[in-house]
Design an enzyme around this catalytic site. Structure first.
Site, PDB file in Angstrom:
ATOM      1  N   GLY A  46       0.778  -1.242   0.000  1.00  0.00           N
ATOM      2  CA  GLY A  46       0.000   0.000   0.000  1.00  0.00           C
ATOM      3  C   GLY A  46       0.800   1.277   0.000  1.00  0.00           C
ATOM      4  O   GLY A  46       0.223   2.367   0.005  1.00  0.00           O
ATOM      5  N   GLU A  69       4.193  -6.731   1.479  1.00  0.00           N
ATOM      6  CA  GLU A  69       3.701  -7.095   0.137  1.00  0.00           C
ATOM      7  C   GLU A  69       3.540  -5.864  -0.758  1.00  0.00           C
ATOM      8  O   GLU A  69       2.431  -5.530  -1.162  1.00  0.00           O
ATOM      9  CB  GLU A  69       2.310  -7.736   0.262  1.00  0.00           C
ATOM     10  CG  GLU A  69       2.263  -9.030   0.995  1.00  0.00           C
ATOM     11  CD  GLU A  69       0.840  -9.470   1.307  1.00  0.00           C
ATOM     12  OE1 GLU A  69       0.657 -10.640   1.631  1.00  0.00           O
ATOM     13  OE2 GLU A  69      -0.093  -8.629   1.242  1.00  0.00           O
ATOM     14  N   PRO A  70       4.628  -5.181  -1.068  1.00  0.00           N
ATOM     15  CA  PRO A  70       4.477  -4.004  -1.930  1.00  0.00           C
ATOM     16  C   PRO A  70       4.223  -4.387  -3.382  1.00  0.00           C
ATOM     17  O   PRO A  70       4.807  -5.360  -3.873  1.00  0.00           O
ATOM     18  CB  PRO A  70       5.835  -3.297  -1.801  1.00  0.00           C
ATOM     19  CG  PRO A  70       6.800  -4.379  -1.437  1.00  0.00           C
ATOM     20  CD  PRO A  70       6.029  -5.461  -0.730  1.00  0.00           C
ATOM     21  N   ARG A  94       2.521  -1.621  -6.021  1.00  0.00           N
ATOM     22  CA  ARG A  94       2.650  -0.348  -6.721  1.00  0.00           C
ATOM     23  C   ARG A  94       4.029   0.295  -6.526  1.00  0.00           C
ATOM     24  O   ARG A  94       4.606   0.827  -7.473  1.00  0.00           O
ATOM     25  CB  ARG A  94       1.575   0.610  -6.187  1.00  0.00           C
ATOM     26  CG  ARG A  94       1.451   1.913  -6.959  1.00  0.00           C
ATOM     27  CD  ARG A  94       0.598   2.917  -6.176  1.00  0.00           C
ATOM     28  NE  ARG A  94      -0.641   2.369  -5.693  1.00  0.00           N
ATOM     29  CZ  ARG A  94      -1.800   2.392  -6.355  1.00  0.00           C
ATOM     30  NH1 ARG A  94      -1.851   2.963  -7.548  1.00  0.00           N
ATOM     31  NH2 ARG A  94      -2.887   1.880  -5.834  1.00  0.00           N
ATOM     32  N   ARG A 135      -7.529   3.428 -14.783  1.00  0.00           N
ATOM     33  CA  ARG A 135      -7.453   4.105 -13.481  1.00  0.00           C
ATOM     34  C   ARG A 135      -8.048   5.518 -13.465  1.00  0.00           C
ATOM     35  O   ARG A 135      -8.737   5.864 -12.507  1.00  0.00           O
ATOM     36  CB  ARG A 135      -6.019   4.104 -12.949  1.00  0.00           C
ATOM     37  CG  ARG A 135      -5.463   2.676 -12.744  1.00  0.00           C
ATOM     38  CD  ARG A 135      -4.180   2.640 -11.932  1.00  0.00           C
ATOM     39  NE  ARG A 135      -4.403   2.984 -10.542  1.00  0.00           N
ATOM     40  CZ  ARG A 135      -4.156   4.157 -10.010  1.00  0.00           C
ATOM     41  NH1 ARG A 135      -3.632   5.109 -10.739  1.00  0.00           N
ATOM     42  NH2 ARG A 135      -4.414   4.383  -8.745  1.00  0.00           N
ATOM     43  N   TYR A 154     -10.912   5.495 -10.801  1.00  0.00           N
ATOM     44  CA  TYR A 154     -10.581   6.111  -9.494  1.00  0.00           C
ATOM     45  C   TYR A 154     -10.328   7.618  -9.609  1.00  0.00           C
ATOM     46  O   TYR A 154      -9.774   8.218  -8.692  1.00  0.00           O
ATOM     47  CB  TYR A 154      -9.294   5.511  -8.912  1.00  0.00           C
ATOM     48  CG  TYR A 154      -9.170   4.021  -8.948  1.00  0.00           C
ATOM     49  CD1 TYR A 154     -10.016   3.207  -8.200  1.00  0.00           C
ATOM     50  CD2 TYR A 154      -8.166   3.413  -9.699  1.00  0.00           C
ATOM     51  CE1 TYR A 154      -9.864   1.831  -8.221  1.00  0.00           C
ATOM     52  CE2 TYR A 154      -8.008   2.039  -9.712  1.00  0.00           C
ATOM     53  CZ  TYR A 154      -8.867   1.254  -8.975  1.00  0.00           C
ATOM     54  OH  TYR A 154      -8.704  -0.096  -8.990  1.00  0.00           O
ATOM     55  N   CYS A 212     -15.226   4.244 -26.812  1.00  0.00           N
ATOM     56  CA  CYS A 212     -16.494   4.931 -27.007  1.00  0.00           C
ATOM     57  C   CYS A 212     -17.175   5.257 -25.690  1.00  0.00           C
ATOM     58  O   CYS A 212     -18.223   4.680 -25.371  1.00  0.00           O
ATOM     59  CB  CYS A 212     -17.394   4.104 -27.909  1.00  0.00           C
ATOM     60  SG  CYS A 212     -16.821   4.236 -29.588  1.00  0.00           S
ATOM     61  N   GLU A 213     -16.546   6.118 -24.922  1.00  0.00           N
ATOM     62  CA  GLU A 213     -17.124   6.576 -23.660  1.00  0.00           C
ATOM     63  C   GLU A 213     -16.609   7.954 -23.367  1.00  0.00           C
ATOM     64  O   GLU A 213     -15.411   8.197 -23.505  1.00  0.00           O
ATOM     65  CB  GLU A 213     -16.699   5.651 -22.509  1.00  0.00           C
ATOM     66  CG  GLU A 213     -17.650   4.532 -22.366  1.00  0.00           C
ATOM     67  CD  GLU A 213     -17.541   3.750 -21.087  1.00  0.00           C
ATOM     68  OE1 GLU A 213     -17.468   4.358 -20.007  1.00  0.00           O
ATOM     69  OE2 GLU A 213     -17.559   2.535 -21.200  1.00  0.00           O
ATOM     70  N   TYR A 226      -1.018  -1.547 -12.035  1.00  0.00           N
ATOM     71  CA  TYR A 226      -2.455  -1.630 -12.302  1.00  0.00           C
ATOM     72  C   TYR A 226      -2.847  -0.966 -13.635  1.00  0.00           C
ATOM     73  O   TYR A 226      -3.953  -0.465 -13.776  1.00  0.00           O
ATOM     74  CB  TYR A 226      -3.244  -1.023 -11.124  1.00  0.00           C
ATOM     75  CG  TYR A 226      -2.865  -1.628  -9.792  1.00  0.00           C
ATOM     76  CD1 TYR A 226      -3.234  -2.931  -9.484  1.00  0.00           C
ATOM     77  CD2 TYR A 226      -2.098  -0.921  -8.866  1.00  0.00           C
ATOM     78  CE1 TYR A 226      -2.852  -3.513  -8.275  1.00  0.00           C
ATOM     79  CE2 TYR A 226      -1.715  -1.498  -7.659  1.00  0.00           C
ATOM     80  CZ  TYR A 226      -2.096  -2.795  -7.373  1.00  0.00           C
ATOM     81  OH  TYR A 226      -1.728  -3.357  -6.192  1.00  0.00           O
TER      82      TYR A 226
HETATM   83  N1  LLP Z   1      -1.410  -7.092  -0.396  1.00  0.00           N
HETATM   84  C1  LLP Z   1      -2.731  -7.211  -0.521  1.00  0.00           C
HETATM   85  C2  LLP Z   1      -3.442  -8.215   0.288  1.00  0.00           C
HETATM   86  C3  LLP Z   1      -3.432  -6.398  -1.405  1.00  0.00           C
HETATM   87  O1  LLP Z   1      -4.746  -6.529  -1.528  1.00  0.00           O
HETATM   88  C4  LLP Z   1      -2.725  -5.444  -2.179  1.00  0.00           C
HETATM   89  C5  LLP Z   1      -3.429  -4.583  -3.127  1.00  0.00           C
HETATM   90  C6  LLP Z   1      -1.343  -5.369  -2.021  1.00  0.00           C
HETATM   91  C7  LLP Z   1      -0.709  -6.196  -1.115  1.00  0.00           C
HETATM   92  C8  LLP Z   1      -0.493  -4.414  -2.821  1.00  0.00           C
HETATM   93  O2  LLP Z   1      -0.827  -3.076  -2.629  1.00  0.00           O
HETATM   94  P1  LLP Z   1       0.076  -1.925  -3.302  1.00  0.00           P
HETATM   95  O3  LLP Z   1       1.443  -1.999  -2.653  1.00  0.00           O
HETATM   96  O4  LLP Z   1       0.164  -2.213  -4.744  1.00  0.00           O
HETATM   97  O5  LLP Z   1      -0.655  -0.673  -3.001  1.00  0.00           O
HETATM   98  N2  LLP Z   1      -6.268  -1.378  -8.644  1.00  0.00           N
HETATM   99  C9  LLP Z   1      -6.028  -0.393  -7.614  1.00  0.00           C
HETATM  100  C10 LLP Z   1      -5.192  -0.923  -6.474  1.00  0.00           C
HETATM  101  C11 LLP Z   1      -5.817  -2.124  -5.823  1.00  0.00           C
HETATM  102  C12 LLP Z   1      -4.938  -2.691  -4.746  1.00  0.00           C
HETATM  103  C13 LLP Z   1      -5.483  -3.997  -4.291  1.00  0.00           C
HETATM  104  N3  LLP Z   1      -4.679  -4.654  -3.322  1.00  0.00           N
HETATM  105  C14 LLP Z   1      -5.371   0.830  -8.250  1.00  0.00           C
HETATM  106  O6  LLP Z   1      -5.135   0.812  -9.451  1.00  0.00           O
HETATM  107  O7  LLP Z   1      -5.115   1.824  -7.567  1.00  0.00           O
END
Ligand code: LLP
Length: 430
Positions: free
Chosen positions: A242, A283-284, A286, A323, A327, A354-355, A383
């Site tokens: 996150g 668990e990174p 992004r 995205r 979002y 087409c949106e 993503y």
């Molecule tokens: N661990 C778990 C259990 C998760 O559900 C996620 C993301 C991560 C790790 C990794 O999170 P990150 O480090 O990438 O923030 N599609 C959305 C983001 C959805 C994230 C879902 N879970 C977007 O494009 O912003």
């Protein structure tokens, strides 16, 4: 890694206008050097400082064979959330013991695949799933190590669709007495399951460490309760991902900003208990691949609505980057072939779907755009490809890996035939 030479944009040593010519557009371009630099920071500031710690790259951000190889080569683990991601990791030759399987509502066939492959961890999302894992392991005569995912009841500040730590969530065990502790007991007693500890993930694209600290405290309270009630101190804690990145003007913070205060609290509590410090996993997703990717588009139609807005249309859109539409995500971009020209016009860069909502960047200052210019949108590595679709039957673009001036195809562009590959004409329609 992003630089300008003679008016042209270069990414990890490659002229992006050349890449656009060579591979066509739209094109996702990933910099190996940027990915490596994030791995390096994690090694230096986390792995080397906390014995037994692991980084499990969240594959959902960008899951391809090539990416799995980069993670494997770095010696890291990978976090998968579906049979498809698991299959991709295995097909890339990822060691199963370094795969961690996450996600809500894991399907029976997904659990079976994970257990038979011998994944390192399953992050259990609920009581029913725990039972199903026990039954499957018994039937298959296999053992599996599990963590229980808790929803720590904190509210993190991000788009509502991507916050996951509050109590009203489809993910994890709520901290309710009558739900959580019976599940812990059950996991501890299950003959084919090794219960190791707890997991949380509170949301995505977060810049404040306070909710992380709160979630850690809540998790440590649960660990304390488990010690008191069952006389067992867990050996592993997973703090999720996150960590936020810079799309426009948010300030990306080093991993230590989030991790140090969490690690401090974990060590303090375990030291106080005189217990060995647990393994800590993150668990990174992004923050590994987000700024390592950019998307190249070719400018086509330019439409000026007098006194209202000028639209610069490109050859991709919400089918390769959902995205902004989903979002309201905001991006930066440039005309890669006009880097020395002055940003004189305010325009809206839109896609070809087409949106009306198919906007890539609203109100951006660019040099006067012309048909054939290359628009480079920054920070699309997380993503983007992962959430691409065939909307309007647009082919999913190719992915190229660049590294110090070298470029290699990682995913080939879909052909029109690829789009209809799984389709059949029902005999009744012959
Ligand atoms: N661990 C778990 C259990 C998760 O559900 C996620 C993301 C991560 C790790 C990794 O999170 P990150 O480090 O990438 O923030 N599609 C959305 C983001 C959805 C994230 C879902 N879970 C977007 O494009 O912003």
């Amino acid at each position: 890694m992003v630089e300008t030479k003679q008016g042209t944009l270069f990414f990890d040593g490659c002229d992006v206008t050349e890449l656009a010519r060579k591979y066509g557009t739209p094109l996702y371009v990933y910099s190996e050097s940027v990915i490596e630099s994030h791995f390096e920071e994690l090694r230096r500031d986390f792995l080397d400082r906390w014995p037994g710690s692991r980084v499990a790259y969240a594959a959902k951000a960008f899951c391809t064979l090539g990416m799995c190889r980069l993670v494997r080569r770095a010696g890291l683990c990978i976090d998968v959330v579906s049979g498809g991601e698991l299959h991709t990791a295995l097909a890339a030759g990822f060691p199963p013991e370094r795969i961690e399987f996450n996600g809500n509502n894991k399907l029976p066939q997904e659990l079976e695949l994970a257990i038979s492959a011998g994944v390192g961890r399953i992050i259990v999302d609920g009581a029913g799933e725990l039972e199903r894992i026990e039954r499957l392991c018994a039937a298959m005569d296999r053992r599996v190590a599990v963590l229980l995912r808790i929803t720590p009841g904190v509210k993190a500040d991000s788009h509502d669709y991507i916050v996951t730590g509050k109590k009203d969530s489809k993910f994890g065990f709520p901290l309710d007495e009558d739900v959580l502790y019976p599940a812990v007991k059950r996991a501890m007693d299950a003959p084919h399951v090794d219960f190791l500890g707890f997991h949380f993930h509170i949301g995505s694209q977060l810049f404040d460490r306070v909710p992380y600290i709160q979630a850690t405290e809540a998790m440590l309270d649960v660990v304390g309760q488990v010690r008191e009630r069952f006389g067992v101190t867990v050996s592993e804690l997973n703090l999720g991902g996150g960590f936020g990145i810079t799309y426009t003007d948010e300030e990306r913070k080093p991993f230590r900003y989030y991790l140090d205060p969490m690690l401090e609290r974990i060590s303090a509590r375990f030291d106080q208990w005189k217990e060995p410090r647990p393994a800590v996993v993150i668990e990174p997703g992004r923050s590994i691949v987000g700024d390592a990717g950019m998307t190249l588009y070719t400018v086509g139609e330019i439409k000026e609505i007098k006194g209202v807005r000028k639209y610069v249309c490109v050859d991709g859109g919400m089918s390769d980057n959902i995205r902004p539409a989903l979002y309201q995500a905001v991006y930066r971009g440039v005309l890669a072939n006009k880097m020395d020209a002055e940003d004189r016009e305010q325009v809206t860069v839109c896609g070809k779907c087409c949106e009306a909502g198919d906007i890539l960047v609203r109100d951006i200052s660019l040099p006067p755009a012309e048909r054939g210019d290359i628009f480079a949108q920054f920070c699309t590595g997380a993503y983007g490809y992962a959430m691409a679709s065939n909307y309007n039957n647009n082919p999913v673009p190719a992915v190229v890996l660049v590294s110090r001036g070298r470029d290699e195809l990682m995913v080939r562009r879909q052909s029109y035939d690829d789009i209809i590959r799984c389709q059949l004409i029902p005999r009744s329609l012959d």
